[in-house]
Design a protein around this motif. Structure first.
Motif, PDB file in Angstrom:
ATOM      1  N   GLY A  91      -2.047 -39.666  32.930  1.00  0.00           N
ATOM      2  CA  GLY A  91      -1.302 -38.445  32.682  1.00  0.00           C
ATOM      3  C   GLY A  91      -0.435 -38.502  31.442  1.00  0.00           C
ATOM      4  O   GLY A  91       0.369 -37.622  31.195  1.00  0.00           O
ATOM      5  N   SER A  92      -0.607 -39.551  30.627  1.00  0.00           N
ATOM      6  CA  SER A  92       0.200 -39.692  29.423  1.00  0.00           C
ATOM      7  C   SER A  92      -0.610 -39.281  28.212  1.00  0.00           C
ATOM      8  O   SER A  92      -1.793 -39.578  28.096  1.00  0.00           O
ATOM      9  N   THR A  93       0.012 -38.594  27.271  1.00  0.00           N
ATOM     10  CA  THR A  93      -0.672 -38.170  26.052  1.00  0.00           C
ATOM     11  C   THR A  93      -0.486 -39.192  24.940  1.00  0.00           C
ATOM     12  O   THR A  93      -1.137 -39.122  23.906  1.00  0.00           O
ATOM     13  N   GLN A  94       0.397 -40.140  25.148  1.00  0.00           N
ATOM     14  CA  GLN A  94       0.716 -41.139  24.136  1.00  0.00           C
ATOM     15  C   GLN A  94      -0.373 -42.206  24.053  1.00  0.00           C
ATOM     16  O   GLN A  94      -0.925 -42.633  25.055  1.00  0.00           O
ATOM     17  N   GLU A  95      -0.700 -42.629  22.846  1.00  0.00           N
ATOM     18  CA  GLU A  95      -1.666 -43.709  22.655  1.00  0.00           C
ATOM     19  C   GLU A  95      -0.968 -45.055  22.854  1.00  0.00           C
ATOM     20  O   GLU A  95       0.166 -45.242  22.402  1.00  0.00           O
ATOM     21  N   PRO A  96      -1.643 -46.013  23.491  1.00  0.00           N
ATOM     22  CA  PRO A  96      -1.021 -47.332  23.648  1.00  0.00           C
ATOM     23  C   PRO A  96      -0.913 -48.056  22.308  1.00  0.00           C
ATOM     24  O   PRO A  96      -1.669 -47.783  21.373  1.00  0.00           O
ATOM     25  N   LEU A  97       0.034 -48.999  22.254  1.00  0.00           N
ATOM     26  CA  LEU A  97       0.168 -49.839  21.063  1.00  0.00           C
ATOM     27  C   LEU A  97      -1.052 -50.747  20.932  1.00  0.00           C
ATOM     28  O   LEU A  97      -1.571 -50.963  19.846  1.00  0.00           O
ATOM     29  N   PHE A  98      -1.493 -51.283  22.058  1.00  0.00           N
ATOM     30  CA  PHE A  98      -2.693 -52.115  22.148  1.00  0.00           C
ATOM     31  C   PHE A  98      -3.012 -52.317  23.619  1.00  0.00           C
ATOM     32  O   PHE A  98      -2.242 -51.896  24.492  1.00  0.00           O
ATOM     33  N   SER A  99      -4.116 -52.969  23.895  1.00  0.00           N
ATOM     34  CA  SER A  99      -4.562 -53.161  25.283  1.00  0.00           C
ATOM     35  C   SER A  99      -5.110 -54.573  25.452  1.00  0.00           C
ATOM     36  O   SER A  99      -5.515 -55.212  24.479  1.00  0.00           O
ATOM     37  N   PHE A 100      -5.111 -55.051  26.708  1.00  0.00           N
ATOM     38  CA  PHE A 100      -5.707 -56.352  27.002  1.00  0.00           C
ATOM     39  C   PHE A 100      -6.428 -56.327  28.347  1.00  0.00           C
ATOM     40  O   PHE A 100      -6.137 -55.506  29.216  1.00  0.00           O
ATOM     41  N   GLY A 101      -7.385 -57.242  28.506  1.00  0.00           N
ATOM     42  CA  GLY A 101      -8.123 -57.366  29.759  1.00  0.00           C
ATOM     43  C   GLY A 101      -7.431 -58.337  30.696  1.00  0.00           C
ATOM     44  O   GLY A 101      -6.731 -59.254  30.249  1.00  0.00           O
ATOM     45  N   LEU A 102      -7.606 -58.143  31.990  1.00  0.00           N
ATOM     46  CA  LEU A 102      -6.951 -58.992  32.988  1.00  0.00           C
ATOM     47  C   LEU A 102      -7.868 -59.196  34.184  1.00  0.00           C
ATOM     48  O   LEU A 102      -8.452 -58.236  34.702  1.00  0.00           O
ATOM     49  N   VAL A 103      -7.985 -60.463  34.610  1.00  0.00           N
ATOM     50  CA  VAL A 103      -8.780 -60.769  35.800  1.00  0.00           C
ATOM     51  C   VAL A 103      -8.132 -61.949  36.524  1.00  0.00           C
ATOM     52  O   VAL A 103      -7.537 -62.829  35.889  1.00  0.00           O
ATOM     53  N   ALA A 104      -8.243 -61.951  37.848  1.00  0.00           N
ATOM     54  CA  ALA A 104      -7.632 -63.008  38.666  1.00  0.00           C
ATOM     55  C   ALA A 104      -8.677 -63.702  39.536  1.00  0.00           C
ATOM     56  O   ALA A 104      -9.581 -63.048  40.079  1.00  0.00           O
ATOM     57  N   ASP A 105      -8.559 -65.029  39.647  1.00  0.00           N
ATOM     58  CA  ASP A 105      -9.268 -65.849  40.630  1.00  0.00           C
ATOM     59  C   ASP A 105     -10.742 -65.478  40.811  1.00  0.00           C
ATOM     60  O   ASP A 105     -11.143 -64.943  41.853  1.00  0.00           O
ATOM     61  N   ILE A 106     -11.522 -65.783  39.792  1.00  0.00           N
ATOM     62  CA  ILE A 106     -12.969 -65.595  39.891  1.00  0.00           C
ATOM     63  C   ILE A 106     -13.525 -66.570  40.928  1.00  0.00           C
ATOM     64  O   ILE A 106     -14.301 -66.205  41.803  1.00  0.00           O
ATOM     65  N   GLN A 107     -13.155 -67.819  40.806  1.00  0.00           N
ATOM     66  CA  GLN A 107     -13.425 -68.890  41.782  1.00  0.00           C
ATOM     67  C   GLN A 107     -14.906 -68.989  42.150  1.00  0.00           C
ATOM     68  O   GLN A 107     -15.269 -69.149  43.317  1.00  0.00           O
ATOM     69  N   TYR A 108     -15.744 -68.877  41.126  1.00  0.00           N
ATOM     70  CA  TYR A 108     -17.197 -68.951  41.317  1.00  0.00           C
ATOM     71  C   TYR A 108     -17.616 -70.304  41.905  1.00  0.00           C
ATOM     72  O   TYR A 108     -17.102 -71.349  41.524  1.00  0.00           O
ATOM     73  N   SER A 109     -18.568 -70.252  42.824  1.00  0.00           N
ATOM     74  CA  SER A 109     -19.101 -71.471  43.435  1.00  0.00           C
ATOM     75  C   SER A 109     -20.423 -71.160  44.123  1.00  0.00           C
ATOM     76  O   SER A 109     -20.699 -70.003  44.463  1.00  0.00           O
ATOM     77  N   SER A 110     -21.218 -72.199  44.322  1.00  0.00           N
ATOM     78  CA  SER A 110     -22.471 -72.038  45.076  1.00  0.00           C
ATOM     79  C   SER A 110     -22.289 -72.336  46.561  1.00  0.00           C
ATOM     80  O   SER A 110     -23.257 -72.338  47.314  1.00  0.00           O
TER      81      SER A 110
END
Length: 300
Positions: A5-24
């Motif tokens: 709901g904001s019309t303002q452009e961000p200064l910049f952006s980053f990706g975020l992810v937590a605990d992938i913890q891949y295993s077989s």
């Protein structure tokens, strides 16, 4: 207007992810919470594909990118191969993926802590990620004082001493850890510099500092003292973002945002958990994907 709901452009952006913890290892299915180990890799691939549709300044993985070998009873050495599989996906990201040290990252039998850090491109286990447009981002190491520290080292012994002295504390677990005095001194110096420059700081760590963001089992050693330390710099410390507690959580205390996004590992089949964070002058806006909800840290 954007989705928030904001019309303002961000200064910049980053990706975020937590605990992938891949295993077989086989999935662990519970009544209220389940862990979907093998699906985590393709989910992270989907995450990176989405990240690549944005012009991101950087991306952050909040630790535990693999489950490691100890869950298999310490037999075999699949952990190192699984690490390579996750890193191959991370390397497809157009934005550099910065890593946070997590407890499971040091459950790979063939890699000690120093070897793991080197493999994921970390010169040190805690470091300044970068600073842009009045914002400074620091990566902490909540496994600094823990059994992941080299055996015979002062930090390893401090962890053993903490566990022995506090057997009844809910967070007195071998898979938790704490901050060393050296790390706290470094954080303090970064806060002081930020104060002089008029910057806002965002910290990334693996384990929660606030039990209200997670629970009292998963928080960092000496978490009350760390919260008090942080509160002393709440004029520059905007927020602390962590993983470790897979269901996620949020709490604001003494002007500081404590935020834990949900983990990929526990996102249900055919779902996911990651985000793109848009940075404005006075707030962070989380655009969530899958079970991660949209969230504003700060005021719209």
């Amino acid at each position: 207007k954007n989705l928030m709901g904001s019309t303002q452009e961000p200064l910049f952006s980053f990706g975020l992810v937590a605990d992938i913890q891949y295993s077989s290892v086989p999935d662990v299915l519970g009544a209220t919470r389940s862990k979907y180990y093998s699906a985590a890799l393709s989910k992270f691939q989907e995450c990176v594909t989405t990240w690549n549709s944005f012009d991101l300044k950087f991306a952050v993985s909040l630790g535990d990118i693999v489950d490691g070998d100890r869950a298999r009873g310490g037999e075999g050495d699949l952990g190192a191969k699984e690490l390579e599989a996750v890193l191959a996906v991370a390397e497809q990201s157009k934005a550099r993926v910065f890593h946070v040290a997590g407890n499971h990252d040091f459950d790979i039998l063939s890699l000690d802590k120093a070897s793991f850090l080197k493999r994921v491109g970390m010169d040190n286990s805690y470091y300044k990620l970068g600073e842009w447009s009045g914002w400074k981002f620091l990566v902490l190491d909540t496994t600094d004082v823990s059994i992941a520290a080299p055996e015979g080292s002062e930090k390893h012994q401090q962890a053993l001493d903490y566990l022995a002295a506090n057997p009844s504390l809910p967070n007195s677990k071998i898979w938790n850890g704490g901050l060393s005095k050296k790390q706290i001194d470094w954080i303090t110096a970064e806060f002081v510099e930020a104060r002089e420059k008029g910057q806002k700081c965002v910290l990334f760590g693996h384990a929660p500092v606030s039990e209200d963001t997670a629970d009292d089992i998963h928080v960092i050693y000496d978490h009350q003292a760390i919260k008090t330390f942080f509160a002393g710099y709440n004029d520059v410390l905007f927020g602390y973002i962590n993983g470790h507690f897979h269901p996620g959580g949020y709490h604001q205390e003494q002007g500081i945002h404590y935020y834990c996004p949900q983990a990929i590992l526990e996102s249900p089949p055919n779902n996911n958990a990651y985000s793109v964070v848009h940075v404005y002058e006075d707030r962070l806006q989380v655009k969530g994907y899958g079970i991660v909800e949209d969230k504003v840290l700060g005021k719209l």
